[in-house]
Scaffold this motif. Structure first.
Motif, PDB file in Angstrom:
ATOM      1  N   ALA A 181       6.708  -5.253  -3.973  1.00  0.00           N
ATOM      2  CA  ALA A 181       6.410  -6.663  -4.009  1.00  0.00           C
ATOM      3  C   ALA A 181       6.681  -7.255  -4.312  1.00  0.00           C
ATOM      4  O   ALA A 181       6.933  -7.997  -4.085  1.00  0.00           O
ATOM      5  CB  ALA A 181       5.527  -7.051  -2.308  1.00  0.00           C
ATOM      6  N   ARG A 217       3.199   0.248  -3.536  1.00  0.00           N
ATOM      7  CA  ARG A 217       3.879  -0.657  -2.742  1.00  0.00           C
ATOM      8  C   ARG A 217       3.599  -2.578  -2.611  1.00  0.00           C
ATOM      9  O   ARG A 217       4.935  -3.242  -2.666  1.00  0.00           O
ATOM     10  CB  ARG A 217       3.529  -0.550  -1.210  1.00  0.00           C
ATOM     11  CG  ARG A 217       3.725   1.158  -1.669  1.00  0.00           C
ATOM     12  CD  ARG A 217       3.338   0.899   1.064  1.00  0.00           C
ATOM     13  NE  ARG A 217       4.131   2.673   0.990  1.00  0.00           N
ATOM     14  CZ  ARG A 217       3.449   3.485   2.451  1.00  0.00           C
ATOM     15  NH1 ARG A 217       3.110   2.334   3.007  1.00  0.00           N
ATOM     16  NH2 ARG A 217       4.865   3.943   2.588  1.00  0.00           N
ATOM     17  N   CYS A 218       2.864  -2.585  -3.791  1.00  0.00           N
ATOM     18  CA  CYS A 218       2.324  -4.032  -3.272  1.00  0.00           C
ATOM     19  C   CYS A 218       3.123  -4.030  -5.198  1.00  0.00           C
ATOM     20  O   CYS A 218       3.564  -5.064  -5.233  1.00  0.00           O
ATOM     21  CB  CYS A 218       0.192  -3.466  -3.662  1.00  0.00           C
ATOM     22  SG  CYS A 218      -0.502  -3.914  -2.279  1.00  0.00           S
ATOM     23  N   THR A 259       5.397  -3.577   5.384  1.00  0.00           N
ATOM     24  CA  THR A 259       6.734  -3.163   6.032  1.00  0.00           C
ATOM     25  C   THR A 259       7.804  -2.005   5.181  1.00  0.00           C
ATOM     26  O   THR A 259       8.196  -1.603   4.291  1.00  0.00           O
ATOM     27  CB  THR A 259       7.472  -4.678   5.562  1.00  0.00           C
ATOM     28  OG1 THR A 259       8.203  -4.531   3.987  1.00  0.00           O
ATOM     29  CG2 THR A 259       7.012  -5.671   5.734  1.00  0.00           C
ATOM     30  N   GLU A 286       0.528  -7.136   3.432  1.00  0.00           N
ATOM     31  CA  GLU A 286       1.350  -7.145   4.811  1.00  0.00           C
ATOM     32  C   GLU A 286       2.909  -6.986   4.520  1.00  0.00           C
ATOM     33  O   GLU A 286       3.297  -6.141   5.228  1.00  0.00           O
ATOM     34  CB  GLU A 286       1.756  -9.221   5.409  1.00  0.00           C
ATOM     35  CG  GLU A 286       0.221  -9.001   6.579  1.00  0.00           C
ATOM     36  CD  GLU A 286       0.312 -10.350   6.638  1.00  0.00           C
ATOM     37  OE1 GLU A 286       1.204 -10.883   6.535  1.00  0.00           O
ATOM     38  OE2 GLU A 286      -0.672 -10.810   6.689  1.00  0.00           O
ATOM     39  N   GLN A 287       3.646  -7.381   2.895  1.00  0.00           N
ATOM     40  CA  GLN A 287       4.920  -7.010   2.468  1.00  0.00           C
ATOM     41  C   GLN A 287       4.996  -5.442   1.982  1.00  0.00           C
ATOM     42  O   GLN A 287       6.099  -5.094   2.252  1.00  0.00           O
ATOM     43  CB  GLN A 287       5.020  -7.958   1.654  1.00  0.00           C
ATOM     44  CG  GLN A 287       5.387  -9.687   1.629  1.00  0.00           C
ATOM     45  CD  GLN A 287       5.710 -10.166   0.484  1.00  0.00           C
ATOM     46  OE1 GLN A 287       5.179  -9.654  -0.614  1.00  0.00           O
ATOM     47  NE2 GLN A 287       6.595 -11.046   0.136  1.00  0.00           N
ATOM     48  N   GLN A 344      10.768  -2.612   4.249  1.00  0.00           N
ATOM     49  CA  GLN A 344      11.957  -2.827   3.704  1.00  0.00           C
ATOM     50  C   GLN A 344      10.951  -1.547   1.923  1.00  0.00           C
ATOM     51  O   GLN A 344      11.749  -1.718   1.567  1.00  0.00           O
ATOM     52  CB  GLN A 344      12.176  -4.440   3.625  1.00  0.00           C
ATOM     53  CG  GLN A 344      12.758  -4.724   2.108  1.00  0.00           C
ATOM     54  CD  GLN A 344      13.028  -5.928   2.308  1.00  0.00           C
ATOM     55  OE1 GLN A 344      12.383  -6.809   2.967  1.00  0.00           O
ATOM     56  NE2 GLN A 344      13.626  -6.634   0.734  1.00  0.00           N
ATOM     57  N   ILE A 345       9.644  -2.895   1.914  1.00  0.00           N
ATOM     58  CA  ILE A 345       9.139  -2.240   0.960  1.00  0.00           C
ATOM     59  C   ILE A 345       8.799  -0.548   0.851  1.00  0.00           C
ATOM     60  O   ILE A 345       9.382   0.252  -0.401  1.00  0.00           O
ATOM     61  CB  ILE A 345       7.507  -2.930   1.030  1.00  0.00           C
ATOM     62  CG1 ILE A 345       7.951  -4.357   0.512  1.00  0.00           C
ATOM     63  CG2 ILE A 345       7.071  -2.184  -0.347  1.00  0.00           C
ATOM     64  CD1 ILE A 345       8.945  -4.475  -0.622  1.00  0.00           C
ATOM     65  N   THR A 401      -0.546 -11.281   1.690  1.00  0.00           N
ATOM     66  CA  THR A 401       0.617 -11.776   1.969  1.00  0.00           C
ATOM     67  C   THR A 401       1.687 -10.420   1.334  1.00  0.00           C
ATOM     68  O   THR A 401       2.442 -10.066   2.090  1.00  0.00           O
ATOM     69  CB  THR A 401       1.294 -13.047   1.748  1.00  0.00           C
ATOM     70  OG1 THR A 401       0.655 -14.241   2.398  1.00  0.00           O
ATOM     71  CG2 THR A 401       3.022 -13.121   1.780  1.00  0.00           C
ATOM     72  N   VAL A 402       0.784 -10.701   0.847  1.00  0.00           N
ATOM     73  CA  VAL A 402       1.225  -8.513  -0.144  1.00  0.00           C
ATOM     74  C   VAL A 402       0.597  -7.659   0.516  1.00  0.00           C
ATOM     75  O   VAL A 402       1.989  -6.421   0.449  1.00  0.00           O
ATOM     76  CB  VAL A 402       0.807  -8.627  -1.978  1.00  0.00           C
ATOM     77  CG1 VAL A 402       1.112  -7.594  -2.697  1.00  0.00           C
ATOM     78  CG2 VAL A 402       1.563 -10.006  -2.369  1.00  0.00           C
TER      79      VAL A 402
END
Length: 201
Positions: free
Chosen positions: A100, A96-97, A151, A147-148, A153-154, A144-145
């Motif tokens: 992102a 996922r990272c 989500t 947290e993204q 979306q990811i 930040t990554v």
């Protein structure tokens, strides 16, 4: 004329994706080829084939040979090796990272860092602290990554990418696709994929 592109498909839990990821950038640069990184999940693809774990676990003799082969290969390449425990590890978080950061300059170094942490240092890649450290070393904004990566979306994008891999006929990792649709499977086919991409330009 723009450089040819090779799509590099991998699961962070994949053993032979480790040496492939550590080698691909330098080889591609020398060949004048651009690499697109695609982290995906092998689990759903294996399940579609009736497997609930890595075939290296299902077939004991094959798994034994793979670990010794990987140990020899890493020694030859001069990269560290430690057999991870457990195997396979849960690669969901780093995948996922990576997604992102798909448009970021730090993505390739992050990918190398995840493989190095797991297969070179024996660390757990499902540990957010480990992944945060890898992100920081790659020059990424770790918090930040992360947290993204959490989500919807990811999460959806990773599922979509994994479905795309299945639709392309990918059955293992690492896999390499050239722009004319040729599939090359396995670390030992990396050079062949790059040569084909250059010839087909």
């Amino acid at each position: 004329m723009s450089n040819p592109v090779v799509d590099f498909w991998f699961d962070f839990a994949s053993t032979y994706s480790y040496p492939a990821c550590m080698r691909i950038e330098a080889l591609a640069t020398d060949a004048g080829i651009a690499i697109r990184y695609h982290a995906f999940m092998l689990g759903p693809i294996f399940k579609a084939q009736g497997w609930n774990t890595s075939p290296f676990n299902i077939y004991e003799a094959k798994g034994r040979h793979m670990w010794r082969d990987l140990e020899r290969l890493c020694a030859e390449l001069g990269i560290p090796f430690q057999q991870p425990d457990p195997f396979p590890q849960n690669s969901l978080l780093p995948a996922r990272c990576a997604i992102a950061g798909s448009a970021e300059v730090w993505q390739p170094e992050f990918c190398r860092g995840v493989f190095r942490a797991q297969f070179g240092e024996g660390r757990r890649i499902d540990d957010p602290q480990v992944i945060a450290e890898v992100l920081e070393r790659a020059g990424a904004p770790a918090q930040t990554v992360l947290e993204q990566a959490a989500t919807d979306q990811i999460k959806l994008k990773l599922r979509t990418v994994t479905e795309e891999a299945g639709g392309l006929g990918i059955f293992g990792a690492p896999s390499f696709f050239t722009e004319d649709g040729e599939l090359f499977w396995g670390n030992d086919r990396l050079e062949a994929a790059l040569a084909w991409a250059k010839r087909a330009q």
